[in-house]
Design a protein around this motif. Structure first.
Motif, PDB file in Angstrom:
ATOM      1  N   CYS A 110       0.851  -1.181   0.000  1.00 51.68           N
ATOM      2  CA  CYS A 110       0.000   0.000   0.000  1.00 51.68           C
ATOM      3  C   CYS A 110       0.892   1.237   0.000  1.00 51.68           C
ATOM      4  N   ALA A 111       0.330   2.327  -0.477  1.00 53.21           N
ATOM      5  CA  ALA A 111       1.085   3.563  -0.613  1.00 53.21           C
ATOM      6  C   ALA A 111       0.174   4.744  -0.343  1.00 53.21           C
ATOM      7  N   ALA A 112       0.765   5.818   0.152  1.00 48.36           N
ATOM      8  CA  ALA A 112       0.028   7.043   0.441  1.00 48.36           C
ATOM      9  C   ALA A 112       0.670   8.202  -0.298  1.00 48.36           C
ATOM     10  N   GLY A 113      -0.178   9.045  -0.878  1.00 46.08           N
ATOM     11  CA  GLY A 113       0.354  10.180  -1.616  1.00 46.08           C
ATOM     12  C   GLY A 113      -0.686  11.259  -1.793  1.00 46.08           C
ATOM     13  N   THR A 114      -0.342  12.210  -2.624  1.00 46.31           N
ATOM     14  CA  THR A 114      -1.220  13.356  -2.811  1.00 46.31           C
ATOM     15  C   THR A 114      -2.393  13.037  -3.744  1.00 46.31           C
ATOM     16  N   TYR A 115      -2.111  12.280  -4.776  1.00 45.75           N
ATOM     17  CA  TYR A 115      -3.124  12.032  -5.797  1.00 45.75           C
ATOM     18  C   TYR A 115      -3.324  10.542  -6.028  1.00 45.75           C
ATOM     19  N   CYS A 116      -4.530  10.208  -6.452  1.00 51.39           N
ATOM     20  CA  CYS A 116      -4.851   8.833  -6.874  1.00 51.39           C
ATOM     21  C   CYS A 116      -4.341   8.681  -8.295  1.00 51.39           C
ATOM     22  N   ILE A 117      -3.159   8.080  -8.426  1.00 49.38           N
ATOM     23  CA  ILE A 117      -2.533   7.930  -9.730  1.00 49.38           C
ATOM     24  C   ILE A 117      -2.004   6.512  -9.888  1.00 49.38           C
ATOM     25  N   SER A 118      -1.803   6.111 -11.115  1.00 46.70           N
ATOM     26  CA  SER A 118      -1.353   4.744 -11.375  1.00 46.70           C
ATOM     27  C   SER A 118       0.168   4.623 -11.410  1.00 46.70           C
ATOM     28  N   SER A 119       0.863   5.733 -11.403  1.00 43.60           N
ATOM     29  CA  SER A 119       2.315   5.640 -11.342  1.00 43.60           C
ATOM     30  C   SER A 119       2.740   5.458  -9.892  1.00 43.60           C
ATOM     31  N   ALA A 120       3.999   5.167  -9.698  1.00 48.48           N
ATOM     32  CA  ALA A 120       4.496   4.876  -8.351  1.00 48.48           C
ATOM     33  C   ALA A 120       4.932   6.131  -7.602  1.00 48.48           C
ATOM     34  N   LEU A 121       4.413   7.282  -7.984  1.00 46.13           N
ATOM     35  CA  LEU A 121       4.820   8.548  -7.362  1.00 46.13           C
ATOM     36  C   LEU A 121       4.039   8.820  -6.087  1.00 46.13           C
ATOM     37  N   TYR A 122       4.147   7.894  -5.167  1.00 43.30           N
ATOM     38  CA  TYR A 122       3.537   8.063  -3.850  1.00 43.30           C
ATOM     39  C   TYR A 122       4.637   8.377  -2.842  1.00 43.30           C
ATOM     40  N   ASP A 123       4.251   9.051  -1.776  1.00 44.69           N
ATOM     41  CA  ASP A 123       5.240   9.529  -0.813  1.00 44.69           C
ATOM     42  C   ASP A 123       5.653   8.463   0.199  1.00 44.69           C
ATOM     43  N   TYR A 124       4.717   7.600   0.546  1.00 45.98           N
ATOM     44  CA  TYR A 124       4.991   6.625   1.606  1.00 45.98           C
ATOM     45  C   TYR A 124       4.557   5.238   1.155  1.00 45.98           C
ATOM     46  N   TRP A 125       5.331   4.251   1.582  1.00 46.80           N
ATOM     47  CA  TRP A 125       5.082   2.865   1.187  1.00 46.80           C
ATOM     48  C   TRP A 125       5.155   1.953   2.406  1.00 46.80           C
ATOM     49  N   GLY A 126       4.335   0.905   2.375  1.00 46.31           N
ATOM     50  CA  GLY A 126       4.448  -0.130   3.384  1.00 46.31           C
ATOM     51  C   GLY A 126       5.491  -1.157   2.990  1.00 46.31           C
ATOM     52  N   GLN A 127       5.656  -2.156   3.854  1.00 46.79           N
ATOM     53  CA  GLN A 127       6.666  -3.190   3.628  1.00 46.79           C
ATOM     54  C   GLN A 127       6.163  -4.326   2.754  1.00 46.79           C
ATOM     55  N   GLY A 128       4.876  -4.406   2.580  1.00 47.12           N
ATOM     56  CA  GLY A 128       4.316  -5.423   1.706  1.00 47.12           C
ATOM     57  C   GLY A 128       3.812  -6.644   2.439  1.00 47.12           C
ATOM     58  N   THR A 129       2.869  -7.313   1.816  1.00 48.38           N
ATOM     59  CA  THR A 129       2.340  -8.570   2.345  1.00 48.38           C
ATOM     60  C   THR A 129       2.195  -9.547   1.183  1.00 48.38           C
ATOM     61  N   GLN A 130       2.601 -10.783   1.419  1.00 52.82           N
ATOM     62  CA  GLN A 130       2.625 -11.785   0.347  1.00 52.82           C
ATOM     63  C   GLN A 130       1.247 -12.386   0.140  1.00 52.82           C
ATOM     64  N   VAL A 131       0.846 -12.432  -1.115  1.00 51.02           N
ATOM     65  CA  VAL A 131      -0.379 -13.132  -1.508  1.00 51.02           C
ATOM     66  C   VAL A 131       0.020 -14.221  -2.495  1.00 51.02           C
ATOM     67  N   THR A 132      -0.363 -15.450  -2.194  1.00 51.75           N
ATOM     68  CA  THR A 132      -0.057 -16.566  -3.065  1.00 51.75           C
ATOM     69  C   THR A 132      -1.353 -17.292  -3.408  1.00 51.75           C
ATOM     70  N   VAL A 133      -1.601 -17.433  -4.696  1.00 52.42           N
ATOM     71  CA  VAL A 133      -2.804 -18.104  -5.162  1.00 52.42           C
ATOM     72  C   VAL A 133      -2.387 -19.405  -5.837  1.00 52.42           C
ATOM     73  N   SER A 134      -2.823 -20.509  -5.282  1.00 53.39           N
ATOM     74  CA  SER A 134      -2.452 -21.815  -5.831  1.00 53.39           C
ATOM     75  C   SER A 134      -3.464 -22.258  -6.874  1.00 53.39           C
ATOM     76  N   SER A 135      -2.965 -22.964  -7.871  1.00 58.60           N
ATOM     77  CA  SER A 135      -3.842 -23.426  -8.955  1.00 58.60           C
ATOM     78  C   SER A 135      -4.403 -24.807  -8.666  1.00 58.60           C
TER      79      SER A 135
END
Length: 121
Positions: free
Chosen positions: A96-121
């Motif tokens: 997840c990321a926080a920034g000034t605008y809702c945009i699709s580029s990665a120009l956000y100011d703050y980022w989390g560390q991430g969480t793994q999602v694994t989808v098995s077939s």
């Protein structure tokens, strides 16, 4: 300064669901647009969805449209990503990321560390 912490990732079968949460520190959470991105092994980080500060604008990547839903609870300083009908290609680390605008580029100011999602077939 905003600190973000994702949770809710895990292993799920194809067609299953998960809800990711991103908890933010600080009292200015409501002043930020929030985004979710993901990165699969060996691939670039890609945009998933973003939500404006007021919630009035939401932008989804075509690959998740109709399956994923973003929402925010400003009282809890939390943004959510409900993921339904999961596919193996959704497997990635989700950020997840926080920034000034809702945009699709990665120009956000703050980022989390991430969480793994694994989808098995």
């Amino acid at each position: 300064q905003v600190q973000l912490a994702e949770s809710g990732g895990g292993l799920v079968q194809t067609g299953g669901s998960l809800r990711l949460s991103c908890a933010a520190s600080g009292r200015t959470f409501s002043s930020y647009a929030m985004g979710w991105f993901r990165q699969a092994p060996g691939k670039e980080r890609e945009f998933v969805v973003c939500l404006s500060r007021t919630g009035g604008m939401i932008n989804y990547a075509d690959s998740v449209k109709g399956r994923f839903t973003i929402s925010r609870d400003n009282a809890k300083n939390t943004v959510y990503l409900q993921m339904n009908s999961l596919k193996p290609e959704d497997t990635a680390v989700y950020y997840c990321a926080a920034g000034t605008y809702c945009i699709s580029s990665a120009l956000y100011d703050y980022w989390g560390q991430g969480t793994q999602v694994t989808v098995s077939s």
